[in-house]
Design a protein around this motif. Sequence first.
Motif, mmCIF file in Angstrom:
data_model
loop_
_atom_site.group_PDB
_atom_site.id
_atom_site.type_symbol
_atom_site.label_atom_id
_atom_site.label_comp_id
_atom_site.label_asym_id
_atom_site.label_seq_id
_atom_site.Cartn_x
_atom_site.Cartn_y
_atom_site.Cartn_z
ATOM 1 N N UNK A 183 0.605 9.793 1.528
ATOM 2 C CA UNK A 183 0.595 10.002 2.974
ATOM 3 C C UNK A 183 1.906 9.488 3.566
ATOM 4 N N UNK A 184 2.605 10.360 4.278
ATOM 5 C CA UNK A 184 3.941 10.048 4.775
ATOM 6 C C UNK A 184 4.037 10.416 6.258
ATOM 7 N N UNK A 185 4.575 9.507 7.045
ATOM 8 C CA UNK A 185 4.932 9.784 8.428
ATOM 9 C C UNK A 185 6.429 9.559 8.585
ATOM 10 N N UNK A 210 9.640 11.155 -2.573
ATOM 11 C CA UNK A 210 10.023 11.018 -1.152
ATOM 12 C C UNK A 210 10.509 9.614 -0.815
ATOM 13 N N UNK A 211 10.645 8.766 -1.806
ATOM 14 C CA UNK A 211 10.942 7.357 -1.536
ATOM 15 C C UNK A 211 12.300 7.145 -0.878
ATOM 16 N N UNK A 219 7.378 5.073 11.046
ATOM 17 C CA UNK A 219 6.986 5.810 9.856
ATOM 18 C C UNK A 219 6.419 4.929 8.762
ATOM 19 N N UNK A 220 5.823 5.585 7.768
ATOM 20 C CA UNK A 220 5.254 4.850 6.636
ATOM 21 C C UNK A 220 5.150 5.771 5.429
ATOM 22 N N UNK A 221 4.884 5.162 4.286
ATOM 23 C CA UNK A 221 4.682 5.870 3.022
ATOM 24 C C UNK A 221 3.546 5.169 2.291
ATOM 25 N N UNK A 222 2.366 5.764 2.347
ATOM 26 C CA UNK A 222 1.187 5.173 1.713
ATOM 27 C C UNK A 222 0.936 5.864 0.379
ATOM 28 N N UNK A 223 1.147 5.121 -0.706
ATOM 29 C CA UNK A 223 0.912 5.646 -2.043
ATOM 30 C C UNK A 223 -0.487 5.319 -2.556
ATOM 31 N N UNK A 224 -1.055 4.225 -2.086
ATOM 32 C CA UNK A 224 -2.342 3.786 -2.616
ATOM 33 C C UNK A 224 -2.251 3.349 -4.059
ATOM 34 N N UNK A 225 -1.076 2.839 -4.468
ATOM 35 C CA UNK A 225 -0.862 2.524 -5.878
ATOM 36 C C UNK A 225 -1.351 1.140 -6.279
ATOM 37 N N UNK A 226 -1.715 0.321 -5.312
ATOM 38 C CA UNK A 226 -2.216 -1.024 -5.598
ATOM 39 C C UNK A 226 -3.690 -1.077 -5.241
ATOM 40 N N UNK A 231 -3.815 -0.175 1.581
ATOM 41 C CA UNK A 231 -3.121 0.143 2.827
ATOM 42 C C UNK A 231 -1.661 -0.253 2.852
ATOM 43 N N UNK A 232 -1.113 -0.619 1.708
ATOM 44 C CA UNK A 232 0.274 -1.075 1.657
ATOM 45 C C UNK A 232 1.252 0.059 1.924
ATOM 46 N N UNK A 233 2.211 -0.188 2.803
ATOM 47 C CA UNK A 233 3.281 0.754 3.106
ATOM 48 C C UNK A 233 4.432 0.514 2.139
ATOM 49 N N UNK A 234 4.763 1.536 1.341
ATOM 50 C CA UNK A 234 5.822 1.398 0.339
ATOM 51 C C UNK A 234 7.215 1.596 0.907
ATOM 52 N N UNK A 235 7.319 2.014 2.161
ATOM 53 C CA UNK A 235 8.641 2.126 2.772
ATOM 54 C C UNK A 235 9.146 0.738 3.124
ATOM 55 N N UNK A 236 10.410 0.655 3.532
ATOM 56 C CA UNK A 236 10.985 -0.638 3.902
ATOM 57 C C UNK A 236 10.451 -1.145 5.238
ATOM 58 N N UNK A 237 9.678 -0.318 5.957
ATOM 59 C CA UNK A 237 9.134 -0.730 7.254
ATOM 60 C C UNK A 237 8.016 -1.755 7.144
#
Length: 315
Positions: A183-185, A210-211, A219-226, A231-237
């Motif tokens: 999920x990306x905004x 998309x990293x 914006x955010x980048x939710x991978x759900x990898x953890x 709910x962790x945002x993988x972007x630098x934000x």
Amino acid sequence: MVFQNDILAGSSGGSGTSTAVHTIGQSIRFNPSDNTYMYRTQDTADNKRKLTFSWWMKRGSSLGTELCIFAGGASSRFMIRMHSDDKLTFRLTNGTTEKTMTTDMVFRDVSAWYHCVWTPDCTGSISSEYSKLYVNGARVTMTGTQPSANTDFAGYGDGSTMAISSNSHSLSSQEWDGYLAEMVLIDGQALDPSSFGLYNDSNIWIPRDVSSLSFGTNGFHLKGENASDLGNDSSSNNNDFTTSGLTSHDFMLDSPTNNFGVMNPLADYYANHTFKNGNLELLTSTTTSQYTYSINNIGMSSGKWYAEMYVGSIA
């Protein structure tokens, strides 16, 4: 029950190998009976008139039901929702007048991963381009009322609540049923699908990494990898989402590049079964017929396959 293959479902048949696939290793399962959703307080947006949402989704069993995917602001004035006719609707408002666009396309394939890119952009001069949707790389026709030029979207980037799998003004309502991944905004940019995916040699839509994109302040980048921090945002934000109802069991290996088999609620023979947990669980039938059953969504014609089932109880 789990069947597994390495074919990306959701575009067209076949599987190409010459185009490198960016692997999406997991997804998040949302189960309405567990009241599963996410939420966060939004930042002030870089641009309240231009943004891009990208997400992958696989439906559960709640067909013909209103289900919220993303929402923002009071009264969820900024919203992406699956309507009761299994079409996607997109709501934008300037704070007084609601503008809604609805797809002609229906989304009823519970075996497929759909990739969606929605681009609200009211900064241009072509009004028909203000709210656009692409599914698996192709533009989708929508009908309804386009937002007005230079509209500041109410409910977006204004310090209000943004929710995933729920209305934003009434959390734990109209929760999404199924899986969401990647999920990306993108705040402040109107990007086309090529930023998020491409067609391989077999004309199947596959994801890009998309990293390296610029996500913008809100914006955010939710991978759900953890599994312990879905709910962790993988972007630098670090625009993390608070989760509700989700547990480590909702971290799923079923993904757009590793599509797992599930039970098919559209093939519920001789019975009225209840499907839940992303169509992995089939609850007791209400009929006394000896031969009630449902079927898996992945067919097998050759090769070696592995299946695993657990029977909770037999009446």
